[in-house]
Design an enzyme around this catalytic site. Sequence first.
Site, PDB file in Angstrom:
ATOM      1  N   HIS A  44      41.439  36.324  21.183  1.00  0.00           N
ATOM      2  CA  HIS A  44      42.625  36.952  20.594  1.00  0.00           C
ATOM      3  C   HIS A  44      42.243  38.090  19.658  1.00  0.00           C
ATOM      4  O   HIS A  44      42.979  39.071  19.532  1.00  0.00           O
ATOM      5  CB  HIS A  44      43.458  35.901  19.856  1.00  0.00           C
ATOM      6  CG  HIS A  44      44.220  35.000  20.769  1.00  0.00           C
ATOM      7  ND1 HIS A  44      43.814  33.733  21.082  1.00  0.00           N
ATOM      8  CD2 HIS A  44      45.380  35.201  21.461  1.00  0.00           C
ATOM      9  CE1 HIS A  44      44.678  33.188  21.924  1.00  0.00           C
ATOM     10  NE2 HIS A  44      45.625  34.044  22.170  1.00  0.00           N
ATOM     11  N   ARG A 146      54.367  38.638  21.487  1.00  0.00           N
ATOM     12  CA  ARG A 146      53.740  37.514  20.790  1.00  0.00           C
ATOM     13  C   ARG A 146      54.454  37.317  19.448  1.00  0.00           C
ATOM     14  O   ARG A 146      54.470  38.229  18.614  1.00  0.00           O
ATOM     15  CB  ARG A 146      52.260  37.792  20.550  1.00  0.00           C
ATOM     16  CG  ARG A 146      51.438  38.023  21.814  1.00  0.00           C
ATOM     17  CD  ARG A 146      49.974  38.281  21.449  1.00  0.00           C
ATOM     18  NE  ARG A 146      49.132  38.421  22.614  1.00  0.00           N
ATOM     19  CZ  ARG A 146      48.804  39.596  23.174  1.00  0.00           C
ATOM     20  NH1 ARG A 146      49.290  40.721  22.661  1.00  0.00           N
ATOM     21  NH2 ARG A 146      48.025  39.642  24.230  1.00  0.00           N
ATOM     22  N   ARG A 182      57.585  35.510  24.149  1.00  0.00           N
ATOM     23  CA  ARG A 182      56.838  34.262  24.284  1.00  0.00           C
ATOM     24  C   ARG A 182      57.106  33.424  23.036  1.00  0.00           C
ATOM     25  O   ARG A 182      56.881  33.877  21.919  1.00  0.00           O
ATOM     26  CB  ARG A 182      55.337  34.525  24.419  1.00  0.00           C
ATOM     27  CG  ARG A 182      54.535  33.231  24.627  1.00  0.00           C
ATOM     28  CD  ARG A 182      53.050  33.508  24.750  1.00  0.00           C
ATOM     29  NE  ARG A 182      52.451  33.948  23.492  1.00  0.00           N
ATOM     30  CZ  ARG A 182      51.181  34.344  23.364  1.00  0.00           C
ATOM     31  NH1 ARG A 182      50.397  34.390  24.432  1.00  0.00           N
ATOM     32  NH2 ARG A 182      50.708  34.720  22.199  1.00  0.00           N
ATOM     33  N   GLU A 271      49.035  29.458  32.661  1.00  0.00           N
ATOM     34  CA  GLU A 271      47.767  29.559  31.938  1.00  0.00           C
ATOM     35  C   GLU A 271      46.865  28.356  32.197  1.00  0.00           C
ATOM     36  O   GLU A 271      45.697  28.367  31.826  1.00  0.00           O
ATOM     37  CB  GLU A 271      48.025  29.653  30.433  1.00  0.00           C
ATOM     38  CG  GLU A 271      48.903  30.820  30.025  1.00  0.00           C
ATOM     39  CD  GLU A 271      49.328  30.712  28.580  1.00  0.00           C
ATOM     40  OE1 GLU A 271      48.788  31.460  27.749  1.00  0.00           O
ATOM     41  OE2 GLU A 271      50.201  29.872  28.271  1.00  0.00           O
ATOM     42  N   ASN A 294      43.832  35.315  30.635  1.00  0.00           N
ATOM     43  CA  ASN A 294      42.775  34.979  29.670  1.00  0.00           C
ATOM     44  C   ASN A 294      42.599  33.468  29.555  1.00  0.00           C
ATOM     45  O   ASN A 294      41.491  32.938  29.708  1.00  0.00           O
ATOM     46  CB  ASN A 294      43.111  35.579  28.301  1.00  0.00           C
ATOM     47  CG  ASN A 294      43.377  37.061  28.376  1.00  0.00           C
ATOM     48  OD1 ASN A 294      42.766  37.783  29.154  1.00  0.00           O
ATOM     49  ND2 ASN A 294      44.314  37.539  27.565  1.00  0.00           N
ATOM     50  N   ASP A 295      43.674  32.767  29.279  1.00  0.00           N
ATOM     51  CA  ASP A 295      43.582  31.312  29.185  1.00  0.00           C
ATOM     52  C   ASP A 295      43.381  30.674  30.557  1.00  0.00           C
ATOM     53  O   ASP A 295      42.698  29.653  30.678  1.00  0.00           O
ATOM     54  CB  ASP A 295      44.834  30.739  28.519  1.00  0.00           C
ATOM     55  CG  ASP A 295      44.686  30.658  27.002  1.00  0.00           C
ATOM     56  OD1 ASP A 295      43.555  30.465  26.527  1.00  0.00           O
ATOM     57  OD2 ASP A 295      45.705  30.789  26.295  1.00  0.00           O
ATOM     58  N   ARG A 305      36.754  31.115  25.718  1.00  0.00           N
ATOM     59  CA  ARG A 305      36.973  32.557  25.701  1.00  0.00           C
ATOM     60  C   ARG A 305      36.461  33.212  24.425  1.00  0.00           C
ATOM     61  O   ARG A 305      36.387  34.444  24.337  1.00  0.00           O
ATOM     62  CB  ARG A 305      38.463  32.874  25.878  1.00  0.00           C
ATOM     63  CG  ARG A 305      39.348  32.277  24.814  1.00  0.00           C
ATOM     64  CD  ARG A 305      40.811  32.407  25.163  1.00  0.00           C
ATOM     65  NE  ARG A 305      41.324  33.745  24.959  1.00  0.00           N
ATOM     66  CZ  ARG A 305      42.619  34.041  24.988  1.00  0.00           C
ATOM     67  NH1 ARG A 305      43.515  33.099  25.275  1.00  0.00           N
ATOM     68  NH2 ARG A 305      43.035  35.266  24.766  1.00  0.00           N
TER      69      ARG A 305
END
Length: 492
Positions: A44, A146, A182, A271, A294-295, A305
């Site tokens: 992140h 986000r 989200r 995810e 990403n996840d 990650r």
Amino acid sequence: MPGLPDPGHPYVLVAADLSPADTALLDPARVRALVTEEGGPTSHTAILAKILGLPAVVACEGAALLTDGSPVLVDGGAGTVLTDPSPEQVAGAAAEEERRRRTAAASSGPGRTADGHPVRLMVNLGAPHELAAAAEADSEGVGLFRTEFLYLDRATAPGAEEQRETYRRVFDAFAGRRVVVRTLDAGADKPLPFATAADEPNPALGVRGLRTAVRHPELLDTQLAAVAHAARATGAEVWVMAPMVSVPAEARAFAEQARSHGLRTAGAMVEVPAAALRAGQLAEECDFLSIGTNDLAQYAFAADRMLGSLAALLDPWQPALLELVRQSAEAGTAHGRPVGVCGEAASDPLLALVLVGLGVTSLSAAPGCLAASGARSPPARSRSAASWPASPWRRRTRPGPVGRSRRPPAQRRSRTADRDGPVRRRPPDGPAAVCLPARTRARGPARKAAGTLERAPGVGSGAEAPPGTPAHVGLSSALARTSGRCHARVRS
């Protein structure tokens, strides 16, 4: 800002690592670039640096060699940190940056392939100070809003009124465009004292994302009510989606709760590999799917990650990851549901055309990366994992012939899938070579040589980046003096 240096002039921030909360609040007018010893290209912290437009190099072991006040040239696209750059090197970096800006400025208008197939190009948004740049970007809305910034670094959750006002400002800035919200994604590297447990042995596999609503249902209920209230007062097309959905029942429960607040379009993030494998059932329960690569890569490859040494496993070109994307996209197509990608994979211009070929209907990336992803567009094609696109992207804004590759046919690269590594690209008449994307491509480990931190040669094309190789994050370069290697707050 507590914990960060303030030398009184713009500087390159060098740190062991930064928390997402610290990174989100960095001022690009003061911090010109970011170099960290730890972290990964899809952490992140790295993602937020890209959103802020900060050139960044993470997992750079040579960062410990830097001293306060050293002039450095940070190239986030090449993943290099050059100490004491010469005037010629500075001029070359400036010329490359100007070329990139001209290329970005030449791309505009709605996203679509060269033969007219629409592909929404949207921005990611994660903090209030990012709003102006995100709203000015040539996009079709926000593909990932986000909302964690409202909750970070505080002892209690924000109230309904504070949330309504914050959401209203975002929706007003994108009036007439889509905003995909989200809901709270707490947990893992974003712990909250009022939402997550401090004693979880493995937070990444614990109560995070939508799972927090089981323990604290009032958090989700208050947030959905605030989003719905703000949406009614603005002209934006507001969608909501839940993070960390694992099974269809979770998607169904979330969609029902969202609709009870008057939010008509509710989706689920893909995810978790289980969600991708059952994407058809998820699509039956909600209105759209959004793939967080990403996840999804982190859980598919059991690779943290946050660790730069595992960057090769988190490479978005990995065939196993692309297979999960394909399954999700085909499930969406079968059920008439749009399927977007909002992870870092969407910011790779070359990978973007592969994602569209797999059936993805929208791409969402940091504002600074959007033009590069949309500068070229492939023609629409059959939704098959084997049908790798062969023509370049071009986002057209006026009538004219469809552009194709300027390279002679013999020099155009073909693409094949390797079962044991990232997708390989090879010339038709030459050997296959592993191609790592911009965030992980490298030629060797970091070292100090002749006064620089350039990476040593010796690992040519055809070999994966070894552990400890710096990972690329930004798309541009920055020249400034270093500051604060020992002052940044380290992620716990």
